[in-house]
Scaffold this motif. Structure first.
Motif, mmCIF file in Angstrom:
data_model
loop_
_atom_site.group_PDB
_atom_site.id
_atom_site.type_symbol
_atom_site.label_atom_id
_atom_site.label_comp_id
_atom_site.label_asym_id
_atom_site.label_seq_id
_atom_site.Cartn_x
_atom_site.Cartn_y
_atom_site.Cartn_z
ATOM 1 N N TYR A 148 -0.200 14.879 -0.924
ATOM 2 C CA TYR A 148 -0.322 13.784 0.036
ATOM 3 C C TYR A 148 -1.154 12.678 -0.593
ATOM 4 N N CYS A 149 -0.768 11.438 -0.329
ATOM 5 C CA CYS A 149 -1.567 10.298 -0.775
ATOM 6 C C CYS A 149 -1.401 9.161 0.217
ATOM 7 N N GLU A 150 -2.499 8.530 0.573
ATOM 8 C CA GLU A 150 -2.465 7.340 1.422
ATOM 9 C C GLU A 150 -3.383 6.289 0.818
ATOM 10 N N VAL A 151 -2.873 5.070 0.739
ATOM 11 C CA VAL A 151 -3.639 3.937 0.238
ATOM 12 C C VAL A 151 -3.836 2.955 1.383
ATOM 13 N N ALA A 152 -5.090 2.729 1.743
ATOM 14 C CA ALA A 152 -5.414 1.809 2.838
ATOM 15 C C ALA A 152 -5.580 0.394 2.294
ATOM 16 N N PRO A 153 -5.217 -0.613 3.076
ATOM 17 C CA PRO A 153 -5.419 -1.996 2.628
ATOM 18 C C PRO A 153 -6.899 -2.328 2.576
ATOM 19 N N ALA A 154 -7.316 -3.043 1.539
ATOM 20 C CA ALA A 154 -8.716 -3.471 1.441
ATOM 21 C C ALA A 154 -8.955 -4.571 2.463
ATOM 22 N N SER A 155 -9.960 -4.415 3.283
ATOM 23 C CA SER A 155 -10.212 -5.383 4.352
ATOM 24 C C SER A 155 -11.329 -6.356 4.008
ATOM 25 N N LYS A 156 -11.910 -6.226 2.826
ATOM 26 C CA LYS A 156 -12.994 -7.133 2.460
ATOM 27 C C LYS A 156 -13.018 -7.305 0.952
ATOM 28 N N ARG A 157 -13.636 -8.384 0.497
ATOM 29 C CA ARG A 157 -13.782 -8.601 -0.940
ATOM 30 C C ARG A 157 -14.853 -7.661 -1.493
ATOM 31 N N GLY A 158 -14.832 -7.491 -2.787
ATOM 32 C CA GLY A 158 -15.852 -6.645 -3.395
ATOM 33 C C GLY A 158 -15.288 -5.307 -3.803
ATOM 34 N N ASP A 159 -16.160 -4.450 -4.308
ATOM 35 C CA ASP A 159 -15.757 -3.174 -4.882
ATOM 36 C C ASP A 159 -15.982 -2.050 -3.890
ATOM 37 N N GLY A 160 -14.896 -1.446 -3.456
ATOM 38 C CA GLY A 160 -15.012 -0.310 -2.548
ATOM 39 C C GLY A 160 -14.988 -0.737 -1.093
ATOM 40 N N ASP A 161 -14.218 -0.031 -0.300
ATOM 41 C CA ASP A 161 -14.096 -0.353 1.121
ATOM 42 C C ASP A 161 -14.131 0.955 1.897
ATOM 43 N N ILE A 162 -15.321 1.525 2.004
ATOM 44 C CA ILE A 162 -15.461 2.851 2.592
ATOM 45 C C ILE A 162 -15.061 2.860 4.060
ATOM 46 N N GLU A 163 -15.273 1.728 4.773
ATOM 47 C CA GLU A 163 -14.931 1.684 6.195
ATOM 48 C C GLU A 163 -13.429 1.846 6.406
ATOM 49 N N THR A 164 -12.639 1.097 5.627
ATOM 50 C CA THR A 164 -11.184 1.177 5.776
ATOM 51 C C THR A 164 -10.660 2.552 5.360
ATOM 52 N N VAL A 165 -11.183 3.075 4.259
ATOM 53 C CA VAL A 165 -10.736 4.385 3.782
ATOM 54 C C VAL A 165 -11.122 5.475 4.789
ATOM 55 N N ALA A 166 -12.319 5.382 5.342
ATOM 56 C CA ALA A 166 -12.752 6.366 6.345
ATOM 57 C C ALA A 166 -11.891 6.289 7.603
ATOM 58 N N CYS A 221 0.827 -1.211 0.000
ATOM 59 C CA CYS A 221 0.000 0.000 0.000
ATOM 60 C C CYS A 221 0.859 1.257 0.000
ATOM 61 N N ILE A 222 1.962 1.228 0.741
ATOM 62 C CA ILE A 222 2.864 2.377 0.779
ATOM 63 C C ILE A 222 3.442 2.639 -0.606
ATOM 64 N N GLU A 223 3.847 1.573 -1.300
ATOM 65 C CA GLU A 223 4.397 1.730 -2.646
ATOM 66 C C GLU A 223 3.332 2.227 -3.623
ATOM 67 N N LEU A 224 2.107 1.693 -3.503
ATOM 68 C CA LEU A 224 1.015 2.164 -4.352
ATOM 69 C C LEU A 224 0.758 3.655 -4.132
ATOM 70 N N ALA A 225 0.739 4.064 -2.863
ATOM 71 C CA ALA A 225 0.489 5.467 -2.543
ATOM 72 C C ALA A 225 1.555 6.358 -3.159
ATOM 73 N N GLU A 226 2.805 5.905 -3.122
ATOM 74 C CA GLU A 226 3.887 6.703 -3.691
ATOM 75 C C GLU A 226 3.755 6.795 -5.211
ATOM 76 N N ARG A 227 3.350 5.717 -5.853
ATOM 77 C CA ARG A 227 3.158 5.745 -7.308
ATOM 78 C C ARG A 227 2.037 6.710 -7.692
ATOM 79 N N VAL A 228 0.931 6.671 -6.944
ATOM 80 C CA VAL A 228 -0.182 7.589 -7.227
ATOM 81 C C VAL A 228 0.251 9.029 -6.975
ATOM 82 N N ARG A 229 0.975 9.238 -5.886
ATOM 83 C CA ARG A 229 1.414 10.595 -5.544
ATOM 84 C C ARG A 229 2.301 11.169 -6.643
#
Length: 339
Positions: free
Chosen positions: A100-118, A85-93
């Motif tokens: 600033y950019c932060e990429v949170a790990p997805a904690s569940k299957r499926g599309d979108g993880d609003i809980e983790t991002v929040a 996730c750290i490497e992904l965030a740096e690539r996006v940044r």
């Protein structure tokens, strides 16, 4: 190399005690150590640059890098679950030239993880709000921001100001389910500045009357002192939240789609090139108008494949210069940009 972002005073990490999300702060400290060590060893950042990027002091960076070594997080590569996730965030940044950019790990299957991002967005805000110096934060409405506010721990910070970036009513007087600043102000014991007006008015004259009032001019001056502008981002189609929540009509949504809208920030829709759309309901929109390019930390907190086109457009158009998302959305964003 981008210059370090300005306007954020370094802060110390919170004390190592469990919080109400069930996450131990020692884990968070290890995560920060992993991030600091990766930036230092893999990316060649100076310690003062890392301090600005992580919003901590230079002395804390030194201790974090030392901690990463003592905990064997660093060998020939970063050994930590957050490394990808750290490497992904740096690539996006770097790809979008972000502050600033932060990429949170997805904690569940499926599309979108609003809980983790929040949760990630809440940790960012918490770091600002733990400061004793008076701080002003300006927030949009919507699900992402509501979930973020709900994850801020209770604290006593009456010196801080929470400013809304948009109204909380429909033109027919219905109250929004996603009024965020009151919720956040209650959790931190801070000062609350909502915008009790329709997001979209019935006429241009009505919008002009509202915006000529002293309260509205005061609202704009408060936003100018904000350290960070944080908001979710809506997509534009027949299930668009702005439409479902009653702020715009079928006709108004259709006009925005016809004009090429791919997303909206604070109700302002924009094209795939990141250009704000004029005319239609936009002439009656009371929300804060985002400058382009963004003049301070202006952060999108969002996730989901349906919003990837809009996120890219907003970043390309410099409507926002910071992003918190999850790893799946970040990958899709990079894939789209590479096409």
């Amino acid at each position: 190399m981008r210059s370090p972002s300005r306007g954020k005073a370094p802060t110390e990490p919170a004390a190592e005690t469990p919080n109400d999300r069930g996450e131990s702060l020692s884990d968070r400290k290890l995560e920060m150590a992993a991030r600091a060590a990766w930036l230092y060893h893999a990316k060649g950042r100076r310690q003062d640059q890392i301090a600005a990027e992580l919003n901590v002091s230079r002395q804390i960076v030194q201790r974090l890098v030392a901690l990463a070594a003592s905990e064997n997080l660093i060998r020939f590569q970063l050994i930590h679950p957050m490394s990808e996730c750290i490497e992904l965030a740096e690539r996006v940044r770097e790809t979008f030239d972000l502050v600033y950019c932060e990429v949170a790990p997805a904690s569940k299957r499926g599309d979108g993880d609003i809980e983790t991002v929040a949760t990630a967005a809440a940790l960012y805000l918490e770091n600002l709000l733990l400061q004793k110096a008076p701080t002003t934060v300006a927030l949009g409405n919507g699900q992402a921001m509501r979930e973020t506010a709900n994850r801020i721990p209770m604290m006593n910070r009456p010196q801080h100001k929470c400013i809304s970036l948009m109204g909380n009513l429909t033109r027919y007087g219905w109250a929004s389910h996603y009024d965020v600043v009151m919720r956040l102000a209650e959790r931190i014991g801070g000062q609350c500045y909502p915008v009790p007006m329709p997001v979209v008015t019935n006429t241009i004259e009505e919008r002009q009357f509202i915006q000529n009032q002293l309260a509205y001019r005061s609202f704009l001056s408060l936003i100018e002192e904000a350290t960070v502008l944080m908001m979710g981002m809506g997509y534009i189609d027949w299930q668009a939240p702005l439409h479902l929540d009653g702020h715009i009509t079928d006709l108004e949504l259709g006009e925005a789609m016809q004009a090429g809208a791919v997303g909206e920030l604070l109700g302002h829709s924009f094209t795939a090139q990141g250009k704000l759309i004029d005319g239609g309901y936009h002439d009656r929109l009371t929300s804060y108008l985002l400058p382009s390019p963004a003049k301070r930390t202006t952060m999108i907190v969002q996730t989901g494949s349906i919003r990837v086109v809009g996120i890219r457009a907003a970043l390309r158009g410099r409507l926002a210069n910071s992003l918190i998302t999850d790893e799946q959305t970040a990958r899709l964003l990079l894939e789209l940009q590479d096409k």
